[in-house]
Design a protein around this motif. Structure first.
Motif, short mmCIF file in Angstrom:
data_model
loop_
_atom_site.label_atom_id
_atom_site.label_comp_id
_atom_site.label_asym_id
_atom_site.label_seq_id
_atom_site.Cartn_x
_atom_site.Cartn_y
_atom_site.Cartn_z
N ASP A 194 0.82 -1.21 0.00
CA ASP A 194 0.00 0.00 0.00
C ASP A 194 0.86 1.26 0.00
O ASP A 194 0.45 2.30 -0.52
CB ASP A 194 -1.00 0.00 1.16
CG ASP A 194 -0.36 -0.13 2.52
OD1 ASP A 194 0.81 -0.55 2.63
OD2 ASP A 194 -1.06 0.19 3.53
N HIS A 209 -9.38 -8.08 -1.82
CA HIS A 209 -9.87 -7.05 -0.90
C HIS A 209 -8.96 -5.82 -0.77
O HIS A 209 -9.39 -4.81 -0.22
CB HIS A 209 -10.13 -7.61 0.50
CG HIS A 209 -10.91 -8.90 0.50
ND1 HIS A 209 -12.14 -9.01 -0.12
CD2 HIS A 209 -10.61 -10.12 1.00
CE1 HIS A 209 -12.57 -10.25 0.03
NE2 HIS A 209 -11.67 -10.94 0.68
N THR A 210 -7.72 -5.89 -1.22
CA THR A 210 -6.81 -4.75 -1.09
C THR A 210 -6.29 -4.40 -2.48
O THR A 210 -5.64 -5.23 -3.11
CB THR A 210 -5.64 -5.10 -0.16
OG1 THR A 210 -6.15 -5.61 1.08
CG2 THR A 210 -4.81 -3.86 0.14
N HIS A 310 -13.80 9.65 0.51
CA HIS A 310 -14.31 8.68 1.49
C HIS A 310 -15.75 9.00 1.88
O HIS A 310 -16.57 8.09 2.02
CB HIS A 310 -13.44 8.65 2.74
CG HIS A 310 -13.95 7.66 3.74
ND1 HIS A 310 -13.55 6.34 3.74
CD2 HIS A 310 -14.89 7.76 4.70
CE1 HIS A 310 -14.21 5.70 4.68
NE2 HIS A 310 -15.03 6.54 5.28
N SER A 360 -14.01 -5.01 0.96
CA SER A 360 -12.77 -4.60 1.61
C SER A 360 -12.22 -5.69 2.52
O SER A 360 -11.10 -5.57 3.01
CB SER A 360 -12.97 -3.29 2.38
OG SER A 360 -14.03 -3.38 3.30
N GLN A 399 -14.79 -1.70 -1.45
CA GLN A 399 -13.69 -0.96 -2.06
C GLN A 399 -14.25 -0.21 -3.27
O GLN A 399 -14.73 -0.83 -4.22
CB GLN A 399 -12.56 -1.89 -2.49
CG GLN A 399 -11.76 -2.51 -1.36
CD GLN A 399 -10.78 -1.53 -0.72
OE1 GLN A 399 -10.83 -0.32 -0.97
NE2 GLN A 399 -9.89 -2.04 0.10
N THR A 404 -12.62 3.46 0.93
CA THR A 404 -12.71 2.12 1.51
C THR A 404 -13.62 2.19 2.72
O THR A 404 -13.43 3.04 3.59
CB THR A 404 -11.31 1.64 1.93
OG1 THR A 404 -10.45 1.61 0.79
CG2 THR A 404 -11.35 0.27 2.58
N THR A 405 -14.61 1.28 2.81
CA THR A 405 -15.56 1.32 3.91
C THR A 405 -15.47 0.06 4.77
O THR A 405 -14.99 -0.97 4.33
CB THR A 405 -17.01 1.49 3.41
OG1 THR A 405 -17.39 0.30 2.69
CG2 THR A 405 -17.13 2.70 2.51
N ASP A 406 -15.97 0.19 6.00
CA ASP A 406 -15.97 -0.92 6.97
C ASP A 406 -17.03 -0.57 8.00
O ASP A 406 -16.93 0.47 8.66
CB ASP A 406 -14.59 -1.04 7.60
CG ASP A 406 -14.47 -2.22 8.58
OD1 ASP A 406 -15.45 -2.97 8.74
OD2 ASP A 406 -13.37 -2.38 9.16
N TYR A 474 -9.01 4.10 -0.50
CA TYR A 474 -9.01 3.06 -1.54
C TYR A 474 -7.70 2.30 -1.47
O TYR A 474 -6.96 2.18 -2.43
CB TYR A 474 -9.26 3.65 -2.94
CG TYR A 474 -9.34 2.59 -4.03
CD1 TYR A 474 -10.04 1.40 -3.82
CD2 TYR A 474 -8.72 2.78 -5.26
CE1 TYR A 474 -10.11 0.43 -4.81
CE2 TYR A 474 -8.79 1.82 -6.25
CZ TYR A 474 -9.48 0.64 -6.02
OH TYR A 474 -9.53 -0.32 -7.00
N VAL A 477 -7.97 -1.91 4.26
CA VAL A 477 -9.01 -1.63 5.25
C VAL A 477 -8.41 -1.61 6.65
O VAL A 477 -8.98 -1.00 7.56
CB VAL A 477 -10.16 -2.64 5.15
CG1 VAL A 477 -9.75 -4.02 5.69
CG2 VAL A 477 -11.41 -2.14 5.85
#
Length: 598
Positions: A194, A209-210, A310, A360, A399, A404-406, A474, A477
């Motif tokens: 990342d 997921h990433t 975001h 994500s 994603q 990026t959400t959680d 993005y 997570v």
């Protein structure tokens, strides 16, 4: 003999051929990633464990799997006690266990591309006290007995445009160059996927997921860089984006390149760069500076474009989750749904946005006792029906190119018990306490963690995980260095002072083994707070996630006036953010779910 027993036996035979008396199998890749590609899923292949954190040690007559408190239940469901001893970390370290179990004179193997230098030093010392030794291997013995091991992904690298990124790659590399100059260093090795994605404004699809690409980068003091990546992953648009300042080299050239820095001062991150990188740099005559990757803190501190992105992603994602909750409210009590079918339905709602790029993380779709495992992963084998009388917990995220959400929500299937409602309300009170915290600059997340636990502590309860993790733009997570966790909990350790622009999760929970789990999770943004009459600057949190919190699980009498005011104001924001995206029927439902607490 089961499949996993046969695999363990095959590995032991391979170790004997390699003249090794043991081997350590971590769940990571050569970038020290949390989520890894299929080719690096050695722990899952060997043991059957599907969690996202763990390690194993195999000796001739013993084998142990090491997991933290998030996976206490899951590891016992997925890994056979006939073959494996369950060991809890951090209570017992891998090094400590090896020091107690390795035979005198034993040669314990490890892959230097999968461990940090600190771990190697710690394990070497523990084994030496036992009269045993740690041995680096050139070829991973798990790979030698894994006949259908997947190849690394060949997905193309893609450009993350400057408008979404909020800053050009050139400007980011200039910051890194300034950082190198201040430390009188010639180059820095970037190994975290990342960090490379952030510094070069690229993304990829090599890891589930990433959105990262398998690559290494070395940034020089003049702001130019070498990017080591498989050539087939780069097309003309990416070449044009990277420009002449980025030298493209085959990924296979990375290890040899490390030995070409004789007489140079080269920085590498001891937490994110594996032991093999330090060994190669030193073997080539470089002076190695063990320093934190300069992209880490810059990446964690979001700029205005990333924050705006975001918020847009959260609004879109919140509407998708709300539609799912509306469906679940009727569908789950009616029967016929399972953990897998519910997760698939939520995925449909997210995909209906038309811009979802990935989840994500694997959706935690957990009913009843499965909810008591904080990081439960539903599989075909573990999948069960969602039945009345249970709590259903869903922790999920998306994603999107802008964020990026959680988010986690809990629903009762039928009528909840008074105990369930009491525990849910305590978790909610802890969530509110953290959401409303005001604190001075320099405060770290470990100092705030107790805010979220106090309502549970008051009645002798707690939860065995950190309260919050950082979240990328993005990107990953789970992003460091920011976190909200005490050192003794998973996700703890040295804690970074929180800074304006950091995004974290706020996710206290409660888990009753064998019965149910509760967690309420929103994402929050650290922001400056102007307080009239204040004698020093302060920070606080802005909540970014908008989705109803289940009213039927709240005991209103347990909430203070200020807690009620927060909840009502939050739900009013949920209506304001989500209603414009909904039809009349959905808006009517949302208004009822978000009505003031009475």
């Amino acid at each position: 003999m089961s499949t996993y027993s046969a695999r363990l036996a095959a590995l032991r035979e391979q170790l004997a051929r390699d003249r090794l008396d043991g081997f350590v199998v971590p769940l990571t890749d050569e970038h020290m990633s949390e989520y890894v590609g299929g080719y690096a899923q050695r722990l899952a292949w060997l043991t059957g464990f599907q969690g996202s954190a763990g390690s194993a040690v195999v000796l001739p007559e013993a084998a142990a799997i090491f997991t933290d408190g998030r996976y206490t239940l899951q590891v016992r469901e997925q890994v056979s006690a006939d073959d494996w001893e369950y060991v809890a970390v951090p209570q017992t370290s891998i090094s400590g266990w090896l020091g107690a179990h390795a035979a005198k004179g034993a040669r314990i193997g490890y892959d230097p591309w999968l461990h940090t230098r600190e771990w190697v030093e710690e394990a070497t010392k523990a084994l030496a006290e036992r009269g045993a030794s740690l041995v680096a291997v050139d070829t991973n013995p798990v790979d030698a007995v894994w006949p259908d091991r997947p190849a690394p992904s060949d997905a193309r690298v893609v450009v993350q445009d400057d408008e979404r990124a909020g800053a050009s790659s050139a400007s980011k590399r200039a910051l890194i160059a300034d950082w190198l100059s201040e430390r009188k260093a010639d180059a820095v090795v970037l190994t975290a996927l990342d960090s490379i994605a952030w510094a070069l404004n690229v993304r990829g699809r090599d890891v589930a997921h990433t959105p990262v690409a398998l690559a290494y980068a070395i940034v020089d003091a003049d702001g130019t860089a070498d990017l080591f990546v498989a050539p087939e992953k780069i097309d003309d648009s990416v070449r044009q984006h990277l420009g002449n300042a980025i030298r493209l080299r085959d990924r296979s050239e990375f290890a040899p390149a490390l030995k070409t820095y004789a007489g140079k001062r080269v920085a590498a991150d001891p937490e994110r760069a594996v032991a093999a990188i330090f060994d190669s740099l030193e073997a080539g005559g470089a002076t190695v500076l063990a320093l934190r990757d300069p992209a880490v803190l810059a990446k964690a501190t979001k700029n205005p474009a990333e924050i705006a992105g975001h918020k847009a992603a959260s609004a879109r994602d919140g509407a998708a989750l709300a539609r799912f909750l509306r469906w679940a409210e009727t569908a789950l009590p009616a029967g016929g749904e399972t953990e897998l079918s519910a997760a698939a339905k939520l995925q449909e709602y997210r995909e209906a946005t038309g811009v979802l790029l990935d989840s994500s993380f694997d959706t935690i779709s957990a009913t009843g006792a499965h909810g008591a495992s904080p990081h439960y992963k539903v599989t075909d084998e573990s999948n069960v029906a969602i039945e009345p009388g249970q709590l259903y917990l869903v922790d999920s995220g998306g994603q999107y190119a802008d964020g990026t959400t959680d988010v986690t929500r809990v629903l009762p299937v039928g009528t909840p018990t008074q105990e369930m409602r009491d525990r849910f309300t305590r978790v909610l009170r802890g969530h509110i306490a953290l959401a409303t915290a005001i604190f001075p600059p320099g405060t770290n997340g470990g100092q705030l963690d107790a805010f979220a636990r106090r309502p549970l502590w008051e009645v002798g309860l707690d939860y065995g995980h950190g309260t919050g993790h950082g979240v990328g733009a993005y990107l990953a997570v789970h992003e460091g260095p920011q976190r909200i966790a005490q050192p003794s909990y998973p996700g703890g350790g040295p804690s970074e002072p929180l800074r304006a622009g950091m995004i974290l999760s706020n996710e206290p929970g409660y888990y009753k083994a064998g019965e149910y789990g509760i967690r309420i999770e929103n994402l929050i943004l650290v922001e400056e707070r102007r307080i009239e009459g204040a004698e020093s600057p302060m920070l606080g949190f802005e909540t970014l996630t908008f989705c109803p919190i289940e009213r039927s699980l709240i005991v209103a009498e347990m909430l203070s006036p200020s807690e009620r005011a927060w909840l009502d104001a939050y739900h009013a924001q949920v209506v304001a953010v989500l209603s414009p995206q909904m039809d009349d029927g959905e808006r009517t439902w949302l208004a009822a779910k978000c009505a003031p607490i009475v």
